[in-house]
Design a protein around this motif. Structure first.
Motif, mmCIF file in Angstrom:
data_model
loop_
_atom_site.group_PDB
_atom_site.id
_atom_site.type_symbol
_atom_site.label_atom_id
_atom_site.label_comp_id
_atom_site.label_asym_id
_atom_site.label_seq_id
_atom_site.Cartn_x
_atom_site.Cartn_y
_atom_site.Cartn_z
ATOM 1 N N THR A 66 0.854 -1.176 0.000
ATOM 2 C CA THR A 66 0.000 0.000 0.000
ATOM 3 C C THR A 66 0.898 1.236 0.000
ATOM 4 O O THR A 66 2.038 1.206 0.467
ATOM 5 N N LEU A 67 0.352 2.331 -0.551
ATOM 6 C CA LEU A 67 1.031 3.621 -0.490
ATOM 7 C C LEU A 67 -0.035 4.627 -0.058
ATOM 8 O O LEU A 67 -1.044 4.784 -0.754
ATOM 9 N N LEU A 68 0.144 5.249 1.075
ATOM 10 C CA LEU A 68 -0.899 6.048 1.732
ATOM 11 C C LEU A 68 -2.159 5.193 1.924
ATOM 12 O O LEU A 68 -3.281 5.658 1.778
ATOM 13 N N GLY A 69 -1.935 3.915 2.216
ATOM 14 C CA GLY A 69 -3.048 3.021 2.551
ATOM 15 C C GLY A 69 -3.781 2.438 1.370
ATOM 16 O O GLY A 69 -4.721 1.666 1.556
ATOM 17 N N GLU A 70 -3.370 2.765 0.150
ATOM 18 C CA GLU A 70 -4.060 2.234 -1.024
ATOM 19 C C GLU A 70 -3.157 1.297 -1.800
ATOM 20 O O GLU A 70 -1.984 1.601 -2.024
ATOM 21 N N THR A 135 -0.846 13.901 5.301
ATOM 22 C CA THR A 135 -1.916 12.904 5.234
ATOM 23 C C THR A 135 -2.830 12.962 6.453
ATOM 24 O O THR A 135 -3.406 11.949 6.843
#
Lengths: 144, 467
Positions: A66-70, A135
């Motif tokens: 994930t990157l920033l949770g995505e 973020t």
């Protein structure tokens, strides 16, 4: 639904409601694009960072991480990997570089991508840029 | 089948089912990789299996939507399809493009595929769900345009019903929002923001219109309830879908660099997103209870009711579970998201495509209205096996997610990602077992097309109450 509520009323709610909220969505989008320069760390986007983003994409890193949770939930979050690795670009590059070609028996392992030094540096710079995006305090702690 | 050109739907449905099988097989591979980390490594790394799993899902649903459209639009418009040859041509183009893309994922490293397809000239690859090479994406746009033209012309020359109009708006939105797949800025925040214009505005926006229209069509057919009543419901449901879903996009804008006010907009509006799904459930059961006839295709009615219930649970309830920003702060990007994704896609979109296939396929294969009892019973087995196992997949992933969130993000001593993964592996094993049961259900589903196909059609017993 009683007879007083007719099909044409339902239709009007659909068209009117959708149009109104689409418009509101566009207004909020417009406002967001105005607010982003103060939050998205765009000043740090050098040609090398842009190159790093392309390397990130062309190796489908988001297919595991994930990157920033995505992304995918198979491998660690990378939006704060720079901080987790002690603010060290070398540590990021060293990790990617040292992945065993044949994996680790029985365990998950990142593939060996055989990146050039330029690619390694670019992807690390991209992750450093990403780690400084505002973020709203996410993730909750250093473990991502 | 009232119109000859409805037959073009058949190859679309068959392709959909074949890709469905591929999707599930690769799902099982991924599920195993979660617990046996080096399974098929380095030949099929996890990300490759995942691309095949998600991309075949999206494409087979698109095949299903197109097949559904080709089947129902002539009947709604009371006229033959504008250009059946174009529908056939686009079928082959779409199928070849899909096959070539999946082969590309599996045969060469992704970076090589990017190089071979000239990604650097027009980079669009490597974003979640939109991994297809740029040339494939252009192919998708061409197929979508030809499809919309064909369907639009058919509706224009024939009767215009609410069902076909809503379907058309949904499909138009699908094509329009896909164009954001071509916008890939260097700025990660902008990239992510507009990526959701494809992903969210599809599945929590315009796809709900397509879902509603197909469900309304099938309910009109199997219940015989007055079209006026069903169309009124349809309008209200899709109105609520867009009123809540458009601003509801904000629940993806909590932590990606976008302003904090999205935490309010996103939480409040997406908390209302279950409403249209709840209405859909009430609608489906209401219509079936008020039915004016008993349709001999009982299994199609079962699928229609199942869609309404499972879409509400998967998209509505499991979506709500983690949509409020104070909750999402902890659950964002965890197995909770995966749990929701599985049940929502299955309940809303897989099941609606299986509903229309269940309703239409008997006619496409030469029956007057339904398959034999034997075949329907087999299909009902597949319904229950797949649906119940998907409930368990969702529950196990939810269990994994709760533990993951606690150990990694909430407890006093947060542990690293991979250390946590080891501790929750029991849930991944259970999920994989449930996945195997799903595969058994899928085998029953395929079998239902062959079992009892020589037996006479099911008929309605005069006193029996169907469904």
């Amino acid at each position: 639904m009683a007879q007083v509520f007719t099909k044409s009323m339902a239709r009007n709610i659909f068209y009117g409601g959708s149009a109104f909220f689409l418009l509101l969505f566009l207004v909020l989008t417009f406002d967001t694009t105005k607010a982003l320069p103060d939050r998205d760390n765009r000043g740090a986007i050098t040609p090398e960072v842009a190159r790093g983003k392309l390397v990130w994409e062309q190796n489908d890193c988001v297919g595991c991480h994930t990157l920033l949770g995505e992304g995918a939930y198979f491998a660690p979050e990378l939006g704060n990997v720079y901080q987790r690795f002690g603010n060290s670009k070398d540590a990021i590059m060293g990790f990617i570089k040292s992945r065993p070609k044949e994996g680790i028996p029985g365990r998950r392992s990142m593939p060996q991508f055989n990146f050039s030094d330029e690619e390694l540096s670019a992807i690390a710079e991209f992750l450093i840029y990403s780690s400084k995006i505002n973020t709203a305090g996410w993730p909750p702690n250093i473990q991502g | 089948m009232q119109y000859k050109s409805q037959a073009v739907a058949k190859p679309y449905f068959i392709a959909a089912i074949i890709l469905f099988v591929a999707q599930i097989l690769f799902g099982l591979i991924m599920g195993l990789q979660y617990v046996v980390g080096d399974f098929l490594f380095p030949e099929i790394p996890f990300n490759v299996a995942r691309m095949v799993h998600t991309n075949t899902l999206i494409v087979w649903l698109l095949f299903g939507f197109m097949g559904a459209t080709y089947y129902l639009v002539p009947e709604e418009a009371e006229t033959e399809l504008f250009a059946p040859w174009l529908a056939h041509l686009m079928f082959w183009i779409f199928l070849v493009a899909t096959g070539a893309t999946v082969a590309g994922y599996l045969l060469v490293p992704y970076a090589t595929l990017a190089e071979l397809t000239g990604n650097e000239l027009f980079p669009t690859m490597g974003r979640e769900f939109l991994e297809q090479p740029t040339i494939t994406k252009i192919g998708i746009v061409i197929v979508a345009l030809a499809f919309l033209f064909n369907v639009g012309m058919t509706v224009l020359k024939g009767r215009k019903t609410v069902v076909s109009l809503v379907l058309l708006i949904g499909l138009l939105g699908l094509a329009l929002f896909f164009l954001f797949a071509f916008y890939v800025p260097d700025n990660l925040v902008l990239d992510k923001f507009f990526w959701w214009w494809v992903v969210h505005l599809w599945v929590e926006g315009v796809w709900e219109l397509i879902l509603g229209a197909i469900l309304a069509f099938v309910l009109i057919k199997v219940t015989g309830v007055d079209r006026e009543v069903i169309e009124k419901w349809l309008y209200v449901i899709i109105a609520m879908a867009l009123i809540t879903g458009l601003i509801g996009t904000g629940h993806h804008f909590f932590w990606i660099g976008t302003p904090e006010y999205w935490q309010w907009w996103g939480s409040i509006f997406s908390a209302m997103e279950p409403i249209p799904f709840f209405m859909m459930t009430v609608f489906a059961f209401n219509m079936v209870n008020r039915r004016r006839r008993n349709h001999p295709n009982r299994v199609a009615t079962l699928w229609a009711l199942g869609t309404a219930v499972m879409a509400f649970l998967g998209a509505g309830v499991w979506g709500f579970l983690h949509t409020l920003s104070p909750v999402n702060y902890y659950t964002h990007g965890s197995q909770i998201t995966a749990a929701h994704g599985h049940m929502a896609f299955y309940g809303a979109y897989v099941m609606i495509v299986l509903t229309i296939i269940s309703y239409a396929m008997p006619m496409l294969r030469g029956r007057t209205s339904a398959n034999s009892n034997k075949s329907q019973v087999m299909e009902m087995w597949s319904f229950w096996l797949m649906t119940v196992s998907m409930v368990f997949i969702t529950l196990f992933l939810t269990g994994a997610g709760i533990l993951q969130v606690y150990l990694q993000r909430v407890s006093d001593n947060p542990q690293p990602f991979l250390a946590v993964q080891d501790q929750i592996s029991l849930f991944y094993w259970l999920r994989e077992a449930a996945g195997v049961v799903f595969l058994v259900g899928l085998v029953c589903y395929i079998a239902s097309f062959f079992v009892g196909s020589r037996e006479p059609e099911a008929v309605i017993e005069p006193s029996g109450s169907a469904a």
